[in-house]
Motif scaffolding. Structure first.
Motif, PDB file in Angstrom:
ATOM      1  N   UNK A  25      12.380  24.376  -5.976  1.00 32.52           N
ATOM      2  CA  UNK A  25      13.257  23.390  -4.550  1.00 32.52           C
ATOM      3  C   UNK A  25      12.046  23.305  -3.282  1.00 32.52           C
ATOM      4  N   UNK A  27       8.400  20.914  -1.627  1.00 32.02           N
ATOM      5  CA  UNK A  27       8.033  19.566  -1.198  1.00 32.02           C
ATOM      6  C   UNK A  27       9.016  18.303  -1.319  1.00 32.02           C
ATOM      7  N   UNK A  28      10.374  18.637  -0.776  1.00 26.89           N
ATOM      8  CA  UNK A  28      11.286  17.678  -0.900  1.00 26.89           C
ATOM      9  C   UNK A  28      11.058  16.013  -1.011  1.00 26.89           C
ATOM     10  N   UNK A  29      10.830  15.968  -0.261  1.00 29.32           N
ATOM     11  CA  UNK A  29      10.276  14.393   0.836  1.00 29.32           C
ATOM     12  C   UNK A  29       9.914  13.826   0.435  1.00 29.32           C
ATOM     13  N   UNK A  32      11.951  12.496  -3.118  1.00 27.47           N
ATOM     14  CA  UNK A  32      13.217  12.190  -2.437  1.00 27.47           C
ATOM     15  C   UNK A  32      13.015  10.393  -1.852  1.00 27.47           C
ATOM     16  N   UNK A  33      11.283  10.455  -1.094  1.00 26.71           N
ATOM     17  CA  UNK A  33      10.879   9.982  -0.462  1.00 26.71           C
ATOM     18  C   UNK A  33       9.951   8.378  -0.390  1.00 26.71           C
ATOM     19  N   UNK A 104       3.281   9.040   3.635  1.00 25.75           N
ATOM     20  CA  UNK A 104       3.379   9.930   2.066  1.00 25.75           C
ATOM     21  C   UNK A 104       1.792  10.966   1.591  1.00 25.75           C
ATOM     22  N   UNK A 107       0.938  13.136   4.551  1.00 24.42           N
ATOM     23  CA  UNK A 107       1.774  14.056   4.587  1.00 24.42           C
ATOM     24  C   UNK A 107       2.133  15.650   3.324  1.00 24.42           C
ATOM     25  N   UNK A 109      -0.411  17.364   3.820  1.00 25.09           N
ATOM     26  CA  UNK A 109      -0.925  18.159   4.113  1.00 25.09           C
ATOM     27  C   UNK A 109       0.272  19.735   4.914  1.00 25.09           C
ATOM     28  N   UNK A 110       1.648  18.689   4.834  1.00 25.64           N
ATOM     29  CA  UNK A 110       2.696  19.502   5.101  1.00 25.64           C
ATOM     30  C   UNK A 110       3.809  20.068   3.935  1.00 25.64           C
ATOM     31  N   UNK A 112       5.616  21.549   1.646  1.00 27.45           N
ATOM     32  CA  UNK A 112       5.227  23.596   1.376  1.00 27.45           C
ATOM     33  C   UNK A 112       4.445  23.954  -0.362  1.00 27.45           C
ATOM     34  N   UNK A 115       1.080  24.261   0.631  1.00 26.28           N
ATOM     35  CA  UNK A 115       0.912  25.603   1.318  1.00 26.28           C
ATOM     36  C   UNK A 115       1.508  27.283   0.671  1.00 26.28           C
ATOM     37  N   UNK A 183      18.440  10.837  -3.093  1.00 31.71           N
ATOM     38  CA  UNK A 183      19.185  11.638  -2.851  1.00 31.71           C
ATOM     39  C   UNK A 183      20.419  11.965  -3.498  1.00 31.71           C
ATOM     40  N   UNK A 186      18.754  12.714  -7.214  1.00 35.30           N
ATOM     41  CA  UNK A 186      18.333  14.550  -7.159  1.00 35.30           C
ATOM     42  C   UNK A 186      18.987  14.616  -7.042  1.00 35.30           C
TER      43      UNK A 186
END
Lengths: 210, 192, 318
Positions: A25, A27-29, A32-33, A104, A107, A109-110, A112, A115, A183, A186
């Motif tokens: 779970x 990298x949710x953004x 969904x995005x 996106x 993004x 970069x952030x 998860x 990282x 949402x 998923x």
């Protein structure tokens, strides 16, 4: 982790066993995005995979030179550099995809996933294994969000990768290609995946018992 | 003055970063199980985003734009955010230990909260003045916190209900968030 | 104290059972439905039948499939079916009614634990879901079939033009009588104000719904529009669109409205304020469903801050 890590098992681990979307779970953004159409899902997945493989490789190569204390900022710089390269590449060669994905891409970069793999895997393993891990995780993510994107596109727009798929009488459920639909789809997909995983683990448990 | 009110209501209801643009979902899903943790995270996010909006505007205006380095925005901003979070953490620890106790554990998580980077990048592309940019950051983060707190209250209520077992955790939370997004949908096209 | 938890079950008072309450709600909804059938003809009756049947069927199949006790005899699915049907335009195709019922009963209600556990009103959420998905179908309001019916734009759309300054108040093609008997365009169960007020008053007198929610809701709308467009505008707004149906029958849903008296007043004021906001400041002429849904989402938070909690109680976290 008694098992000896070979390239294939590391790859499959990311693709299936620890699938970043369905199991970890992460990298949710973007999940969904951007999954409003098959092509954006696939594009986003591959862009993330590219960043993931490159950053994993680099961090693994530099793992003996980066001091433990400044590893986080170093990761950020390395990841952000590759994200910028991918972003500029998309803008130059795939402008349609680039505008569909919007912010996106930056993004990533952030995200998860990127990282987490840097911290948990690449910083501790050899370059080759890190590439395998990046590929497995990246393609696992790509596969998962492409499935989600195709479901949403087919029912929400009546098309699959832009090709008209549903009969003419079908009235697309437009809500599915909006955040609401992201949402809910998923969530429903996760229920199905969890049920399948339960089934699989029961089966293997029975096999072991036999 | 009314300009600011419009921005504020917009980020609270219509352009809510979580409900409308699906950013910041990791903390939205991760720290919404309990109201108290959600509140801590929310306050920390407001603090950091407002500050980050201010600083990234300066960086963008005086470091990147004069040298034609706009394409470095992503790298520069994420570095600024990471450094900022570090400084805030240390400063709070030294100067406001009470606040540090409340927000401390959430601060490291904020670096990878994509709302922070998303808001600062959006601000930069909107080309606003310093005050408006900072205010946008503030409004967007208040909107994020508002959605997070509403969701935490809903999840605390749902925890007491007899949901099917397979709805526990992420599936139930995602579907609940989807239904919640329907309610926010009514405000689309809000203009004054 | 556990009996006062913010939790499941319709919060029953006296010795009333869920079944009796729901049957009385159905009775109170009957006049509006009959009016809808008279005003919009056979298809209205058909849609009501499909909605009720598919809601009950969904609940039955779901509970059978999950090996739960079947509770369709509590009539709550019938109420949801009726409310959903009342929120459809009379020329909606049959599948809209079926999809709406599945959303309402399964996605919104049963998946979150069944009656009393849902945090949003099932019928309204389904309506909003349909509205976002198939806006052309859901926003086509056929005119009433009775003689002398008001044709053309719905009253709310006409009022929207007045608010926008593109039409004048004395150019409106309807009057109070039209609004009260409902001979104008709209969804099939919302137009006849008299029938809805009758049913709503019945519920209040029988003590089934709390008067605080409808009163604070309507008062807020009235006051807001009084300042925006004058007394006549405020009265017209009060009698048009889904406001009355929403205020009496949907905002008062036990599971999705606050528990305390003060909480309910806040809830009603919030509904009224957001309805005003949406009707005036968005492109949409109607905002009743979304205003109530938004306050549904706010309800757990309102409860949190208005519920008296004994000092030192350790809150249980799931």
């Amino acid at each position: 982790m008694a098992k000896k890590q070979n390239i294939l098992s590391v790859f499959l681990n990311g693709l299936v066993t620890e699938n970043p979307t369905f199991v970890l779970m992460l990298g949710l953004c973007p999940t969904v995005g951007v999954t409003t159409a098959g092509s954006s899902g696939l594009g986003m997945g591959l862009a993330t995979t590219a960043v993931l493989v490159c950053s994993n490789l680099f961090i693994s190569l530099l793992r003996n030179f980066i001091p433990e204390k400044v590893r986080i900022p170093s990761f950020i710089v390395i990841i952000a550099s590759f994200v910028t390269i991918v972003d500029l590449f998309l803008q130059a060669f795939l402008p349609d995809l680039s505008s569909a994905l919007g912010s996106f891409v930056a993004l990533i970069v952030v995200n998860c996933i990127v990282f987490a793999r840097a911290e948990a895997f690449a910083f501790k393993n050899s370059p080759l294994l890190s590439i395998a891990d990046g590929l497995g995780m990246g393609l696992g993510f790509t596969g998962a969000i492409t499935i989600l994107a195709v479901i949403r596109e087919v029912f929400g727009n009546g098309t699959c990768f832009g090709v008209s798929l549903m009969p003419a009488a079908y009235q697309p459920m437009a809500i599915l290609v909006q955040p609401v639909g992201g949402f809910i789809t998923l969530g429903l997909l996760l229920i199905v995946v969890n049920a399948l995983r339960n089934l699989a683990s029961k089966k293997s448990a029975r096999k072991e018992a036999a | 003055m009314s300009e600011y009110l419009v921005v504020f209501i917009g980020y609270l209801l219509m352009n809510n970063y979580v409900m409308g643009q699906t950013l910041g979902l990791c903390p939205f899903m991760g720290v919404s199980k309990r109201y108290d943790t959600a509140k801590g995270m929310g306050m920390a996010v407001i603090f950091v985003i407002t500050l980050a909006s201010f600083v990234t505007w300066l960086v963008n205006e005086y470091l990147l734009l004069p040298f034609g380095l706009e394409y470095m925005q992503t790298i520069a901003f994420i570095l600024v955010i990471a450094v900022l979070v570090q400084i805030v953490e240390m400063a709070l620890k030294k100067m406001l230990p009470v606040l540090y106790q409340a927000l401390g554990v959430y601060l490291p998580l904020i670096t990878t909260n994509c709302v922070v980077l998303g808001v600062t990048l959006d601000n930069a592309s909107a080309e606003m003045n310093l005050l408006m940019s900072t205010f946008c950051g503030f409004a967007a983060s208040v909107g994020f916190t508002f959605a997070l707190l509403l969701f935490a209250c809903i999840r605390e209520k749902l925890a007491l209900s007899k949901m099917p077992k397979w709805m526990d955790g992420f599936p139930g939370a995602l579907i609940a968030a989807g239904l919640m997004a329907i309610a926010f949908k009514g405000f689309s096209g809000l203009s004054f | 104290m556990s009996n006062f938890a913010v939790t499941s079950s319709p919060h029953l008072r006296k010795n009333a059972t869920t079944q009796r309450i729901m049957m009385e709600v159905c009775l109170a909804l009957a006049p509006a439905g009959i009016a809808g059938i008279i005003l919009f003809g056979f298809n209205a009756a058909l849609l009501i039948a499909i909605c009720v049947a598919s809601c009950v069927l969904c609940e039955f199949v779901w509970q059978k499939a999950n090996k739960q006790q079947v509770t369709v005899s509590d009539w709550s699915a019938v109420v949801t079916g009726l409310l959903l049907a009342y929120n459809l335009p009379s020329n909606a195709p049959w599948w809209i009614a079926v999809v709406g019922s599945v959303i309402a009963i399964i996605l919104v209600k049963q998946m979150f634990g069944g009656i009393g556990s849902n945090f949003m009103n099932p019928a309204l959420t389904a309506r909003a879901f349909l509205f976002i998905s198939w806006s052309t179908i859901m926003a086509s309001y056929p005119a009433s079939i009775v003689p002398d019916a008001v044709t053309g734009a719905t009253p709310l759309n006409a009022l929207k033009n007045v608010l926008a300054g593109t039409a004048a108040m004395d150019g409106l093609k309807f009057d109070y009588v039209d609004l009260l008997i409902g001979s104008h365009g709209g969804v099939l169960g919302e137009t006849c104000a008299i029938a809805i007020i009758l049913g709503g008053l019945y519920l209040i007198i029988r003590g089934i719904v709390d008067w605080r929610i409808p009163l604070s809701f309507m008062a807020t709308v009235f006051v807001c529009f009084l300042f925006k467009g004058g007394a006549e505008m405020a009265l017209y707004q009060l009698l048009s669109g889904g406001l009355l149906l929403g205020a009496f029958f949907m905002a008062t849903d036990y599971a999705t409205s606050p528990i305390t008296g003060i909480g309910r007043v806040i809830f009603g004021i919030g509904c009224g304020f957001f309805l005003f906001l949406i009707r005036v400041f968005t492109d949409s002429a109607e905002g009743c469903s979304f205003a109530i849904l938004f306050m549904n989402v706010m309800t757990p938070m309102i409860d949190r801050f208005t519920m008296p909690r004994p000092f030192g109680e350790v809150k249980k976290h799931g």
